[in-house]
Design a protein around this motif. Structure first.
Motif, PDB file in Angstrom:
ATOM      1  N   ASP A 101     -19.171 126.714  36.617  1.00 33.12           N
ATOM      2  CA  ASP A 101     -19.669 126.112  35.377  1.00 33.12           C
ATOM      3  C   ASP A 101     -21.171 125.881  35.463  1.00 33.12           C
ATOM      4  OD1 ASP A 101     -17.134 126.106  34.467  1.00 33.12           O
ATOM      5  OD2 ASP A 101     -16.827 123.937  34.591  1.00 33.12           O
ATOM      6  N   ASP A 103     -22.819 123.308  34.683  1.00 39.82           N
ATOM      7  CA  ASP A 103     -23.269 121.928  34.900  1.00 39.82           C
ATOM      8  C   ASP A 103     -23.347 121.538  36.379  1.00 39.82           C
ATOM      9  OD1 ASP A 103     -20.632 121.796  35.532  1.00 39.82           O
ATOM     10  OD2 ASP A 103     -20.053 120.624  33.789  1.00 39.82           O
ATOM     11  N   GLN A 105     -21.171 120.868  38.565  1.00 44.10           N
ATOM     12  CA  GLN A 105     -20.248 119.842  39.058  1.00 44.10           C
ATOM     13  C   GLN A 105     -19.572 120.319  40.336  1.00 44.10           C
ATOM     14  OE1 GLN A 105     -18.053 118.949  35.194  1.00 44.10           O
ATOM     15  NE2 GLN A 105     -18.112 116.976  36.219  1.00 44.10           N
ATOM     16  N   ARG A 203     -16.339 117.183  43.966  1.00 44.95           N
ATOM     17  CA  ARG A 203     -16.873 117.443  42.635  1.00 44.95           C
ATOM     18  C   ARG A 203     -17.868 116.359  42.246  1.00 44.95           C
ATOM     19  NH1 ARG A 203     -15.461 120.798  37.959  1.00 44.95           N
ATOM     20  NH2 ARG A 203     -15.477 119.610  36.056  1.00 44.95           N
ATOM     21  N   ARG A 206     -21.920 115.811  36.187  1.00 46.12           N
ATOM     22  CA  ARG A 206     -22.772 116.785  35.530  1.00 46.12           C
ATOM     23  C   ARG A 206     -24.252 116.566  35.857  1.00 46.12           C
ATOM     24  NH1 ARG A 206     -23.065 119.694  30.988  1.00 46.12           N
ATOM     25  NH2 ARG A 206     -21.093 120.677  30.439  1.00 46.12           N
TER      26      ARG A 206
END
Ligand code: UDP
Ligand code: MG
Length: 321
Positions: A101, A103, A105, A203, A206
């Motif tokens: 992704d 972002d 994360q 994780r 963001r």
């Protein structure tokens, strides 16, 4: 050759991309330096019809580094479709693809481990989250509920794995044979069946921007996941229907017994209640069956899943020749 492509779906990610791009270039350079991946490896940003300056940013990145490519979709088609567009395009130019992704994360440093596992013969390497510390309480609960539900519906998915994974060209070719419009990659990838492994990571939150997954989108993702992969709900409704029929037979026997023994059944409340109950169950069942029919309707049309407006990768052939 071990040519790697990192595919990044982006929807209105202007704020996150500057940071993300620097990090990805960093890790890519490290991988190339270590000799694990080919020096022609590249990063592919898929702009999923963003309304902000995402595409301009991608084009600027491309001017700054020959490693960067962009794929512009004509309109917003959603995370899963954008990712599919990226994977199926990258597949033609790379030997392995890592999807991540925009972002950040997901921890980019485990890409090294992913590549190692690929080099040891795994076709699919799943990135799995260790902890969910950075997630909100709400996200934690909804995720837990989601996995429980998937288990109940007998759908095989990897626990705590989102769409951060490595796939070999062979696995992607196999994936490209799954033609369904109702896409749920986390459900499809385990069906491919080639050797796979997992890597763990923490994780993070963001880097910038807001989550594009609202409560509604998460709910529809779970619903999509279930109804695209399992007909268990229909089975459950059949079971429920059978149970209710059996129950009403017993109730009828009891009512008849009460009638002949002279006891009057106080009927009104129970009658009304059962009408409502049966009505509810019927509506629910019809709705559910309708959902499956709706899916058949969508699938038989075989509409394209996305439209590519610009593909920087097509320039590769010109550059090489
Ligand atoms: N995304 C996309 N199209 C969309 C929505 C999201 O390509 O219609 C991308 C988004 O830019 C991000 C990834 O999909 O790179 C995951 O989205 P997000 O981080 O918002 O989801 P979350 O991590 O909150 O589940
Ligand atoms: Mg995210």
């Amino acid at each position: 050759m071990n040519k790697l492509c990192i595919v990044v779906p982006c929807y209105n990610e202007e704020q996150a991309l500057l940071y993300t791009n620097a990090e990805l270039i960093n890790i890519m350079n490290r991988l190339v330096k270590s000799g694990k991946v080919d020096k022609t490896s590249f990063i592919l940003y898929v702009d999923d019809g963003s309304k902000d300056g995402t595409w301009n940013l991608i084009c600027n990145f491309r001017k700054q580094s020959a490693m960067i490519f962009g794929l512009k979709l004509a309109r917003n088609t959603g995370h899963q479709n954008a990712l599919t567009a990226g994977l199926l395009t990258a597949m033609n130019y790379a030997d392995m693809v890592i999807s991540i992704d925009a972002d950040l994360q997901d921890d980019v440093s485990v890409m090294e481990e992913m590549v190692d596992l690929y080099l040891r013969g795994n076709d699919i390497v799943y990135g799995v989250r260790n902890r969910r510390d950075t997630d909100t309480l709400f996200k934690k609960f909804s995720a837990l509920g989601f996995y429980r539900l998937m288990q109940l519906m007998k759908i095989k998915i990897v626990y705590n794995h989102a769409d951060y994974r490595l796939m070999s060209k062979r696995a992607l070719l196999q994936f490209s044979l799954y033609k369904e419009r109702n896409l749920f990659l986390r459900g499809i990838v385990p069906l491919i069946g080639y050797p796979s492994a997992t890597v763990m990571y923490d994780r993070k939150s963001r880097v910038a921007g807001r989550s594009k997954y609202s409560l509604g989108k998460m709910f529809s993702m779970a619903f999509e996941g279930i109804t695209s992969f399992s007909i268990q709900p229909i089975q459950m409704i059949t079971d429920l229907g059978l149970g209710i029929v059996l129950f009403s037979i017993c109730a009828a026997i009891y009512a008849f017994y009460s009638y002949i023994t002279g006891k009057v059944v106080a009927g009104w409340t129970s009658t009304i209640l059962s009408i409502w109950f049966i009505g509810g169950v019927q509506l629910l069942s019809v709705g559910l069956i309708g959902t499956y029919i709706g899916k058949i309707y969508v699938e038989v049309k075989e509409r394209p899943r996305y439209a590519i407006e610009v593909n920087h990768l097509t320039e590769i052939r010109h550059e090489q020749s």
